[in-house]
Design a protein around this motif. Structure first.
Motif, PDB file in Angstrom:
ATOM      1  N   TYR A  72      45.758   9.688  -3.837  1.00 15.33           N
ATOM      2  CA  TYR A  72      45.023  10.926  -4.050  1.00 15.33           C
ATOM      3  C   TYR A  72      43.873  11.197  -3.584  1.00 15.33           C
ATOM      4  O   TYR A  72      43.245  11.790  -2.795  1.00 15.33           O
ATOM      5  CB  TYR A  72      44.898  11.033  -5.658  1.00 15.33           C
ATOM      6  CG  TYR A  72      44.346  12.465  -6.334  1.00 15.33           C
ATOM      7  CD1 TYR A  72      44.834  13.633  -6.396  1.00 15.33           C
ATOM      8  CD2 TYR A  72      43.115  12.101  -6.467  1.00 15.33           C
ATOM      9  CE1 TYR A  72      44.340  14.558  -6.707  1.00 15.33           C
ATOM     10  CE2 TYR A  72      42.107  13.265  -6.751  1.00 15.33           C
ATOM     11  CZ  TYR A  72      42.949  14.416  -7.054  1.00 15.33           C
ATOM     12  OH  TYR A  72      42.268  15.518  -7.663  1.00 15.33           O
ATOM     13  N   TYR A 112      47.897  18.549  -7.092  1.00 15.03           N
ATOM     14  CA  TYR A 112      48.629  17.378  -7.288  1.00 15.03           C
ATOM     15  C   TYR A 112      49.593  17.339  -8.646  1.00 15.03           C
ATOM     16  O   TYR A 112      50.490  16.830  -8.675  1.00 15.03           O
ATOM     17  CB  TYR A 112      47.499  16.306  -7.673  1.00 15.03           C
ATOM     18  CG  TYR A 112      47.887  14.781  -7.864  1.00 15.03           C
ATOM     19  CD1 TYR A 112      48.369  13.897  -6.972  1.00 15.03           C
ATOM     20  CD2 TYR A 112      47.951  14.358  -9.028  1.00 15.03           C
ATOM     21  CE1 TYR A 112      48.812  12.765  -7.190  1.00 15.03           C
ATOM     22  CE2 TYR A 112      48.468  13.049  -9.550  1.00 15.03           C
ATOM     23  CZ  TYR A 112      48.914  12.289  -8.396  1.00 15.03           C
ATOM     24  OH  TYR A 112      49.457  10.992  -8.457  1.00 15.03           O
ATOM     25  N   HIS A 145      48.115  19.618   6.843  1.00 16.64           N
ATOM     26  CA  HIS A 145      49.520  19.418   6.416  1.00 16.64           C
ATOM     27  C   HIS A 145      50.455  20.430   5.709  1.00 16.64           C
ATOM     28  O   HIS A 145      51.648  20.613   6.165  1.00 16.64           O
ATOM     29  CB  HIS A 145      49.698  18.076   5.277  1.00 16.64           C
ATOM     30  CG  HIS A 145      50.934  17.511   5.138  1.00 16.64           C
ATOM     31  ND1 HIS A 145      51.645  16.798   5.937  1.00 16.64           N
ATOM     32  CD2 HIS A 145      51.834  17.964   3.986  1.00 16.64           C
ATOM     33  CE1 HIS A 145      52.860  16.483   5.494  1.00 16.64           C
ATOM     34  NE2 HIS A 145      53.082  16.983   4.371  1.00 16.64           N
ATOM     35  N   LEU A 146      49.933  21.130   4.972  1.00 17.03           N
ATOM     36  CA  LEU A 146      50.826  22.285   4.336  1.00 17.03           C
ATOM     37  C   LEU A 146      50.819  23.530   5.007  1.00 17.03           C
ATOM     38  O   LEU A 146      51.610  24.384   4.864  1.00 17.03           O
ATOM     39  CB  LEU A 146      50.218  22.462   2.828  1.00 17.03           C
ATOM     40  CG  LEU A 146      50.250  21.331   1.866  1.00 17.03           C
ATOM     41  CD1 LEU A 146      49.433  21.464   0.714  1.00 17.03           C
ATOM     42  CD2 LEU A 146      51.501  20.767   1.710  1.00 17.03           C
ATOM     43  N   LYS A 202      42.351  20.666  -6.042  1.00 18.31           N
ATOM     44  CA  LYS A 202      43.028  19.538  -5.526  1.00 18.31           C
ATOM     45  C   LYS A 202      44.125  18.910  -6.674  1.00 18.31           C
ATOM     46  O   LYS A 202      45.270  18.495  -6.268  1.00 18.31           O
ATOM     47  CB  LYS A 202      42.403  18.640  -4.723  1.00 18.31           C
ATOM     48  CG  LYS A 202      43.308  17.397  -4.253  1.00 18.31           C
ATOM     49  CD  LYS A 202      42.088  16.280  -3.647  1.00 18.31           C
ATOM     50  CE  LYS A 202      42.754  14.983  -3.432  1.00 18.31           C
ATOM     51  NZ  LYS A 202      41.654  14.150  -2.681  1.00 18.31           N
ATOM     52  N   ILE A 240      43.454  11.303   0.354  1.00 16.42           N
ATOM     53  CA  ILE A 240      43.888  12.755   1.057  1.00 16.42           C
ATOM     54  C   ILE A 240      42.767  13.647   0.652  1.00 16.42           C
ATOM     55  O   ILE A 240      42.361  14.232  -0.490  1.00 16.42           O
ATOM     56  CB  ILE A 240      45.349  13.047   0.442  1.00 16.42           C
ATOM     57  CG1 ILE A 240      46.329  12.047   0.888  1.00 16.42           C
ATOM     58  CG2 ILE A 240      45.539  14.270   1.190  1.00 16.42           C
ATOM     59  CD1 ILE A 240      47.649  12.400   0.114  1.00 16.42           C
ATOM     60  N   ALA A 260      53.472  18.873  -0.778  1.00 18.36           N
ATOM     61  CA  ALA A 260      52.562  18.112  -1.331  1.00 18.36           C
ATOM     62  C   ALA A 260      52.716  17.019  -1.891  1.00 18.36           C
ATOM     63  O   ALA A 260      52.264  15.886  -1.575  1.00 18.36           O
ATOM     64  CB  ALA A 260      51.680  19.025  -2.216  1.00 18.36           C
ATOM     65  N   LEU A 300      45.093  18.396   3.418  1.00 15.41           N
ATOM     66  CA  LEU A 300      46.007  19.158   2.636  1.00 15.41           C
ATOM     67  C   LEU A 300      46.475  20.466   3.460  1.00 15.41           C
ATOM     68  O   LEU A 300      47.751  21.034   3.486  1.00 15.41           O
ATOM     69  CB  LEU A 300      45.891  19.311   1.152  1.00 15.41           C
ATOM     70  CG  LEU A 300      45.862  18.207   0.468  1.00 15.41           C
ATOM     71  CD1 LEU A 300      45.221  18.365  -1.004  1.00 15.41           C
ATOM     72  CD2 LEU A 300      47.475  17.928   0.080  1.00 15.41           C
TER      73      LEU A 300
END
Length: 185
Positions: free
Chosen positions: A25, A55, A36-37, A51, A28, A16, A33
């Motif tokens: 921020y 972050y 991607h994660l 979120k 995205i 992240a 997220l």
């Protein structure tokens, strides 16, 4: 008893941080997220709450693992020129410095917790630069001015490199500034 977590939290936080270091921020989405994660949305919310929680974890991780070690190396430099060479020549710190820049520009003005974290890290960076300047008996305020200038130069060079400005070479610019400092310290 709940199901065991199906992901390694440290790996997710690190990934992240890498993603948040590339874009804003607000730029995205949670869907990005999740993709991607490779972690389910519900798992992210259960672990990080939001979120913003993810972050914050990513920013803390990046400051601790990318930026603070860089600051320690700057502090151990023999002089300001070497400190600048260390700070601009650390590819490992790129994610941390990029995230620091994005956090300073977009999140710190609207998030007191981020602002406080960045203030502490920037103060540590300035102190490392003062330490690197050594005991050369500067005029009152000169050590603080030089420390602030070094921190600003490092972040400015990182910003220019991030912007991809044609002809911008962070190593070349850092080396030129370091040579200039060598002549004046």
């Amino acid at each position: 008893m709940g199901r065991p977590r199906g992901f390694d939290e440290a790996t997710v936080v690190r990934a992240a941080a890498e993603l948040f270091s590339t874009r804003s921020y607000d730029g995205i989405s949670m869907d990005e997220l999740v993709t991607h994660l490779g972690v389910h949305r519900n798992s992210l919310y259960k672990t990080f709450g939001s979120k913003r929680g993810l972050y914050q974890a990513a920013l803390r991780w990046s400051l601790e693992h990318d930026v603070i070690p860089l600051i320690d190396r700057v502090s151990g430099a023999g002089d300001l020129a070497e400190a600048l060479r260390v700070a601009t020549g650390e590819p490992a710190a790129e994610v941390g410095l990029n995230l620091l820049l994005l956090a300073a520009v977009e999140r710190a003005p609207v998030d007191r917790e981020v602002a406080d974290q960045l203030a502490a890290v920037l103060a540590a960076f300035d102190q490392a630069a003062r330490t690197a300047a050594g005991p050369r008996n500067p005029a009152p305020g000169e050590a603080d001015d030089l420390a602030f200038a070094l921190t600003a130069a490092v972040l400015g060079l990182r910003m220019r490199a991030r912007a991809g400005t044609a002809g911008t070479d962070i190593d070349q610019a850092g080396a030129a500034l370091a040579r200039r400092l060598d002549h004046h310290t």
